[in-house]
Design an enzyme around this catalytic site. Sequence first.
Site, PDB file in Angstrom:
ATOM      1  N   SER A 156       5.892   6.374  -6.818  1.00 23.55           N
ATOM      2  CA  SER A 156       6.734   7.166  -7.718  1.00 23.55           C
ATOM      3  C   SER A 156       6.462   8.663  -7.609  1.00 23.55           C
ATOM      4  O   SER A 156       7.344   9.466  -7.880  1.00 23.55           O
ATOM      5  CB  SER A 156       6.540   6.691  -9.164  1.00 23.55           C
ATOM      6  OG  SER A 156       5.201   6.892  -9.566  1.00 23.55           O
TER       7      SER A 156
ATOM      8  N   CYS B 234       0.868  -1.179   0.000  1.00 23.59           N
ATOM      9  CA  CYS B 234       0.000   0.000   0.000  1.00 23.59           C
ATOM     10  C   CYS B 234       0.906   1.230   0.000  1.00 23.59           C
ATOM     11  O   CYS B 234       2.129   1.111   0.125  1.00 23.59           O
ATOM     12  CB  CYS B 234      -0.953  -0.007   1.195  1.00 23.59           C
ATOM     13  SG  CYS B 234      -0.149  -0.239   2.784  1.00 23.59           S
ATOM     14  N   HIS B 235       0.304   2.388  -0.197  1.00 26.98           N
ATOM     15  CA  HIS B 235       1.084   3.627  -0.320  1.00 26.98           C
ATOM     16  C   HIS B 235       0.449   4.733   0.505  1.00 26.98           C
ATOM     17  O   HIS B 235      -0.712   4.642   0.908  1.00 26.98           O
ATOM     18  CB  HIS B 235       1.095   4.119  -1.778  1.00 26.98           C
ATOM     19  CG  HIS B 235       1.391   3.088  -2.811  1.00 26.98           C
ATOM     20  ND1 HIS B 235       2.651   2.651  -3.113  1.00 26.98           N
ATOM     21  CD2 HIS B 235       0.566   2.407  -3.658  1.00 26.98           C
ATOM     22  CE1 HIS B 235       2.608   1.764  -4.093  1.00 26.98           C
ATOM     23  NE2 HIS B 235       1.345   1.587  -4.432  1.00 26.98           N
TER      24      HIS B 235
ATOM     25  N   HIS C 202       3.094  -7.177  -8.207  1.00 27.75           N
ATOM     26  CA  HIS C 202       1.970  -7.591  -9.061  1.00 27.75           C
ATOM     27  C   HIS C 202       2.391  -8.684 -10.061  1.00 27.75           C
ATOM     28  O   HIS C 202       1.939  -8.693 -11.222  1.00 27.75           O
ATOM     29  CB  HIS C 202       1.374  -6.384  -9.796  1.00 27.75           C
ATOM     30  CG  HIS C 202       1.303  -5.140  -8.945  1.00 27.75           C
ATOM     31  ND1 HIS C 202       1.081  -5.175  -7.585  1.00 27.75           N
ATOM     32  CD2 HIS C 202       1.458  -3.825  -9.251  1.00 27.75           C
ATOM     33  CE1 HIS C 202       1.100  -3.935  -7.102  1.00 27.75           C
ATOM     34  NE2 HIS C 202       1.328  -3.107  -8.077  1.00 27.75           N
TER      35      HIS C 202
ATOM     36  N   ASP D  85      -2.843  -2.434  -2.481  1.00 27.85           N
ATOM     37  CA  ASP D  85      -2.394  -1.398  -3.430  1.00 27.85           C
ATOM     38  C   ASP D  85      -3.103  -0.062  -3.190  1.00 27.85           C
ATOM     39  O   ASP D  85      -3.001   0.844  -3.999  1.00 27.85           O
ATOM     40  CB  ASP D  85      -2.573  -1.863  -4.880  1.00 27.85           C
ATOM     41  CG  ASP D  85      -1.977  -0.908  -5.900  1.00 27.85           C
ATOM     42  OD1 ASP D  85      -0.884  -0.369  -5.635  1.00 27.85           O
ATOM     43  OD2 ASP D  85      -2.603  -0.690  -6.960  1.00 27.85           O
TER      44      ASP D  85
ATOM     45  N   TYR E  77       9.400  -3.605  -9.938  1.00 26.35           N
ATOM     46  CA  TYR E  77       8.132  -3.420 -10.644  1.00 26.35           C
ATOM     47  C   TYR E  77       8.420  -3.322 -12.145  1.00 26.35           C
ATOM     48  O   TYR E  77       9.140  -2.429 -12.590  1.00 26.35           O
ATOM     49  CB  TYR E  77       7.451  -2.139 -10.157  1.00 26.35           C
ATOM     50  CG  TYR E  77       6.007  -1.960 -10.630  1.00 26.35           C
ATOM     51  CD1 TYR E  77       5.248  -3.040 -11.061  1.00 26.35           C
ATOM     52  CD2 TYR E  77       5.403  -0.710 -10.625  1.00 26.35           C
ATOM     53  CE1 TYR E  77       3.928  -2.874 -11.481  1.00 26.35           C
ATOM     54  CE2 TYR E  77       4.080  -0.530 -11.032  1.00 26.35           C
ATOM     55  CZ  TYR E  77       3.357  -1.620 -11.464  1.00 26.35           C
ATOM     56  OH  TYR E  77       2.047  -1.451 -11.877  1.00 26.35           O
TER      57      TYR E  77
ATOM     58  N   TYR F  32       1.965  11.701 -12.070  1.00 30.01           N
ATOM     59  CA  TYR F  32       0.546  11.914 -11.760  1.00 30.01           C
ATOM     60  C   TYR F  32       0.487  12.731 -10.481  1.00 30.01           C
ATOM     61  O   TYR F  32       1.436  12.740  -9.684  1.00 30.01           O
ATOM     62  CB  TYR F  32      -0.204  10.578 -11.596  1.00 30.01           C
ATOM     63  CG  TYR F  32       0.378   9.659 -10.545  1.00 30.01           C
ATOM     64  CD1 TYR F  32      -0.089   9.666  -9.230  1.00 30.01           C
ATOM     65  CD2 TYR F  32       1.409   8.778 -10.862  1.00 30.01           C
ATOM     66  CE1 TYR F  32       0.461   8.817  -8.268  1.00 30.01           C
ATOM     67  CE2 TYR F  32       1.960   7.934  -9.907  1.00 30.01           C
ATOM     68  CZ  TYR F  32       1.480   7.959  -8.614  1.00 30.01           C
ATOM     69  OH  TYR F  32       2.021   7.131  -7.664  1.00 30.01           O
TER      70      TYR F  32
ATOM     71  N   ASN G  89      -3.237   6.141  -9.867  1.00 24.82           N
ATOM     72  CA  ASN G  89      -3.640   6.279 -11.276  1.00 24.82           C
ATOM     73  C   ASN G  89      -4.968   5.637 -11.652  1.00 24.82           C
ATOM     74  O   ASN G  89      -5.401   5.791 -12.796  1.00 24.82           O
ATOM     75  CB  ASN G  89      -2.582   5.674 -12.226  1.00 24.82           C
ATOM     76  CG  ASN G  89      -1.388   6.569 -12.376  1.00 24.82           C
ATOM     77  OD1 ASN G  89      -1.568   7.768 -12.580  1.00 24.82           O
ATOM     78  ND2 ASN G  89      -0.213   6.018 -12.247  1.00 24.82           N
TER      79      ASN G  89
ATOM     80  N   ARG H 207       5.946   4.701 -17.908  1.00 19.64           N
ATOM     81  CA  ARG H 207       4.937   5.733 -17.662  1.00 19.64           C
ATOM     82  C   ARG H 207       5.060   6.321 -16.254  1.00 19.64           C
ATOM     83  O   ARG H 207       4.410   7.306 -15.930  1.00 19.64           O
ATOM     84  CB  ARG H 207       3.529   5.198 -17.913  1.00 19.64           C
ATOM     85  CG  ARG H 207       3.071   4.144 -16.953  1.00 19.64           C
ATOM     86  CD  ARG H 207       1.627   3.723 -17.227  1.00 19.64           C
ATOM     87  NE  ARG H 207       1.302   2.493 -16.523  1.00 19.64           N
ATOM     88  CZ  ARG H 207       1.008   2.397 -15.243  1.00 19.64           C
ATOM     89  NH1 ARG H 207       0.988   3.479 -14.481  1.00 19.64           N
ATOM     90  NH2 ARG H 207       0.735   1.236 -14.693  1.00 19.64           N
TER      91      ARG H 207
HETATM   92  C1  0GY Z   1       1.308   0.438  -7.806  1.00 16.47           C
HETATM   93  C2  0GY Z   1       1.177   0.657  -9.228  1.00 16.47           C
HETATM   94  C3  0GY Z   1       1.364   1.810  -9.910  1.00 16.47           C
HETATM   95  C4  0GY Z   1       2.004   2.970  -9.407  1.00 16.47           C
HETATM   96  C5  0GY Z   1       3.035   3.002  -8.569  1.00 16.47           C
HETATM   97  O1  0GY Z   1       4.797   4.059  -7.533  1.00 16.47           O
HETATM   98  C6  0GY Z   1       3.793   4.211  -8.225  1.00 16.47           C
HETATM   99  O2  0GY Z   1       3.422   5.297  -8.653  1.00 16.47           O
HETATM  100  O3  0GY Z   1       3.471   1.910  -8.011  1.00 16.47           O
HETATM  101  C7  0GY Z   1       0.902   1.893 -11.290  1.00 16.47           C
HETATM  102  O4  0GY Z   1       0.562   3.000 -11.743  1.00 16.47           O
HETATM  103  O5  0GY Z   1       0.822   0.845 -11.959  1.00 16.47           O
HETATM  104  O6  0GY Z   1       1.768  -0.602  -7.361  1.00 16.47           O
HETATM  105  O7  0GY Z   1       0.959   1.308  -7.027  1.00 16.47           O
END
Ligand code: 0GY
Length: 289
Positions: A73, A28-29, A176, A244, A152, A45, A249, A126
């Site tokens: 990111s 998770c973030h 994933h 997640d 990733y 984003y 996004n 991206r």
């Molecule tokens: C996820 C997937 C995505 C984004 C990021 O770090 C991120 O911005 O991981 C994605 O856009 O596929 O695992 O959160």
Amino acid sequence: MPDRIVSWLSEPSRPRFVPPPGAIDAHCHVFGPMASFPFSAKAKYLPADAGPEALFALRDRLGFSRSVIVQASCHGTDNAATLDAIARSNDTARGVAVVDPGVSEAELDALDRGGIRGIRFNFLKRLVDDAPKDKFLDVSRRLPAGWHVVIYFEADILAELRPFIDAIPVPVLIDHMGRPDVTHGPGGADMRALRTLLDSRDEIWFKATCPDRLDPAGDPWDAFAAAVAPLVADYPDRCVWGTDWPHPNMQDNRPDDGHLVDMIPRIAPTGELQRKLLVDNPERLYWAR
Ligand code: 0GY
């Protein structure tokens, strides 16, 4: 300034599945809050604030006890928001950082003291401008004891990445599952390539995550369940699970977090598999100390 993206549902359903005691959401973030933790100038984003309070409230609602917060990111290599969330967690969170490959030993040690247990290499064009494999390898050789690498990537570059992954000297946890095409079932080409990687050494792990990103047919994500259940059954000691949240996004297809939790018994049908996926395995990576 572009609109800030709200990528999660404010009122997800309550899951029917009850996770075992001590269950860990291992992916998770947090986003911001921006006033305290501004987003990176290189962010691809611009999300709405999704701070630790909202993350931990959702965790309670879903029946989980602990969280692994993965640096997103949009925060670049400034891990302050992730560290702040861990510090506010009352020892119920650990983290995965994103670092500049030139990071010093002292900075890595400070991250370790802050609850970080791994670093993330992101190969999605991206999301990031560059992904220098040689520098990544270099830093993977200098990690504090007990750390791992989270990687990733999308399935179409797995073959190209193999020599790099093979050279990483610590456990490698794949976000994933490397985004396989799940619509071809458990024997599809991407799932076979993933199994070949898993068979190459015991230190390769995967996250059985993101049906919402991987299954184009949408909720209830039947193709994901069919493709992933055999993988969890065959590699029960090397998989972890996560929401997640807040689903970077995702806009038109924001998943219902309660439904994501209800995927767990479909990919891990027995109590033993569920305990490994949600407790024993992530504990080995994140709560060994
Ligand atoms: C996820 C997937 C995505 C984004 C990021 O770090 C991120 O911005 O991981 C994605 O856009 O596929 O695992 O959160």
